[in-house]
Design a protein around this motif. Structure first.
Motif, PDB file in Angstrom:
ATOM      1  N   ASP A  57       4.582   0.625   5.735  1.00 49.69           N
ATOM      2  CA  ASP A  57       5.658  -0.332   5.434  1.00 49.69           C
ATOM      3  C   ASP A  57       5.239  -1.798   5.514  1.00 49.69           C
ATOM      4  N   ILE A  58       4.450  -2.145   6.525  1.00 52.83           N
ATOM      5  CA  ILE A  58       4.071  -3.557   6.680  1.00 52.83           C
ATOM      6  C   ILE A  58       3.234  -4.006   5.479  1.00 52.83           C
ATOM      7  N   ALA A  59       2.247  -3.197   5.121  1.00 52.52           N
ATOM      8  CA  ALA A  59       1.387  -3.556   3.984  1.00 52.52           C
ATOM      9  C   ALA A  59       2.207  -3.631   2.693  1.00 52.52           C
ATOM     10  N   VAL A  60       3.087  -2.665   2.489  1.00 54.52           N
ATOM     11  CA  VAL A  60       3.903  -2.659   1.266  1.00 54.52           C
ATOM     12  C   VAL A  60       4.783  -3.909   1.217  1.00 54.52           C
ATOM     13  N   ALA A  61       5.298  -4.324   2.380  1.00 54.34           N
ATOM     14  CA  ALA A  61       6.134  -5.529   2.429  1.00 54.34           C
ATOM     15  C   ALA A  61       5.310  -6.779   2.113  1.00 54.34           C
ATOM     16  N   VAL A  62       4.104  -6.854   2.627  1.00 54.21           N
ATOM     17  CA  VAL A  62       3.233  -8.008   2.339  1.00 54.21           C
ATOM     18  C   VAL A  62       2.958  -8.065   0.836  1.00 54.21           C
ATOM     19  N   CYS A  63       2.650  -6.935   0.256  1.00 57.55           N
ATOM     20  CA  CYS A  63       2.375  -6.869  -1.188  1.00 57.55           C
ATOM     21  C   CYS A  63       3.613  -7.253  -2.003  1.00 57.55           C
ATOM     22  N   GLY A  80      -9.527   3.754 -10.016  1.00 59.05           N
ATOM     23  CA  GLY A  80      -9.133   5.054  -9.469  1.00 59.05           C
ATOM     24  C   GLY A  80      -9.111   5.086  -7.959  1.00 59.05           C
ATOM     25  N   ASP A  81      -8.945   3.900  -7.354  1.00 58.40           N
ATOM     26  CA  ASP A  81      -8.944   3.824  -5.887  1.00 58.40           C
ATOM     27  C   ASP A  81      -7.649   4.400  -5.327  1.00 58.40           C
ATOM     28  N   THR A  82      -7.753   5.458  -4.560  1.00 58.92           N
ATOM     29  CA  THR A  82      -6.562   6.076  -3.975  1.00 58.92           C
ATOM     30  C   THR A  82      -6.615   6.047  -2.444  1.00 58.92           C
ATOM     31  N   HIS A  83      -7.233   5.002  -1.925  1.00 60.13           N
ATOM     32  CA  HIS A  83      -7.257   4.796  -0.474  1.00 60.13           C
ATOM     33  C   HIS A  83      -6.603   3.455  -0.173  1.00 60.13           C
ATOM     34  N   GLY A  84      -5.743   3.442   0.817  1.00 57.73           N
ATOM     35  CA  GLY A  84      -5.124   2.199   1.233  1.00 57.73           C
ATOM     36  C   GLY A  84      -3.986   1.758   0.316  1.00 57.73           C
ATOM     37  N   GLY A  88       1.158  -2.988  -3.591  1.00 57.50           N
ATOM     38  CA  GLY A  88       2.434  -2.476  -3.098  1.00 57.50           C
ATOM     39  C   GLY A  88       2.637  -0.987  -3.283  1.00 57.50           C
ATOM     40  N   THR A  89       1.572  -0.273  -3.560  1.00 58.88           N
ATOM     41  CA  THR A  89       1.695   1.180  -3.745  1.00 58.88           C
ATOM     42  C   THR A  89       0.892   1.913  -2.672  1.00 58.88           C
ATOM     43  N   THR A  90       1.395   3.063  -2.298  1.00 57.40           N
ATOM     44  CA  THR A  90       0.706   3.889  -1.308  1.00 57.40           C
ATOM     45  C   THR A  90      -0.303   4.800  -2.016  1.00 57.40           C
ATOM     46  N   PRO A  91      -1.242   5.349  -1.271  1.00 57.19           N
ATOM     47  CA  PRO A  91      -2.200   6.270  -1.897  1.00 57.19           C
ATOM     48  C   PRO A  91      -1.516   7.423  -2.627  1.00 57.19           C
ATOM     49  N   ARG A  92      -0.490   7.976  -2.017  1.00 63.57           N
ATOM     50  CA  ARG A  92       0.203   9.116  -2.646  1.00 63.57           C
ATOM     51  C   ARG A  92       0.835   8.699  -3.976  1.00 63.57           C
ATOM     52  N   GLU A  93       1.482   7.544  -3.971  1.00 60.51           N
ATOM     53  CA  GLU A  93       2.091   7.063  -5.224  1.00 60.51           C
ATOM     54  C   GLU A  93       1.014   6.835  -6.277  1.00 60.51           C
ATOM     55  N   ARG A  94      -0.096   6.274  -5.840  1.00 56.60           N
ATOM     56  CA  ARG A  94      -1.134   5.900  -6.802  1.00 56.60           C
ATOM     57  C   ARG A  94      -1.869   7.086  -7.393  1.00 56.60           C
TER      58      ARG A  94
END
Ligand code: SF4
Length: 112
Positions: A57-63, A80-84, A88-94
């Protein structure tokens, strides 16, 4: 370590019309200068790589308030980076977005 499952077709379909992905496509950068304008420059980098048991949540809010989030997400999808957390997107979303992003790219390549 757990393996991430493949996104379901309906997740990929939803990713195609995700406003964050559409913004990334519109703001895809021609250079890397967006990197020096990100809000994350003043935040601990670990914030953007939460453990599997931690909410991003904190990272998504900063983004969410970052002026270059479209360019940032475009970079993550191009590579194709799916880490971190990126753009504003999470790995799962990405994981679903990466498939949608490259399917669209393939569809735009002229045949013949
Ligand atoms: S969108 Fe997030 S990860 Fe990307 S540059 Fe901005 S603050 Fe950093």
């Amino acid at each position: 370590m757990t393996r991430a499952r493949m996104p379901r077709p309906e997740e990929v379909a939803a990713a195609r019309t995700d406003l964050r992905l559409l913004r990334a496509r519109a703001e895809r950068p021609a250079d890397e200068t967006w990197r020096i304008r990100g809000n994350c420059r003043s935040v601990d980098p670990e914030t953007f790589f939460p453990a599997a048991t931690e909410a991003p949540d904190i990272a998504v809010a900063v983004c969410g308030g970052c002026a270059v989030r479209g360019a940032c997400l475009a970079w993550a999808l191009d590579t194709g980076d799916t880490h971190g957390v990126w753009g504003g997107t999470t790995p799962r979303e990405r994981r679903a977005m990466v498939i949608a992003w490259h399917q669209r790219e393939e569809a735009l390549v002229p045949v013949g």
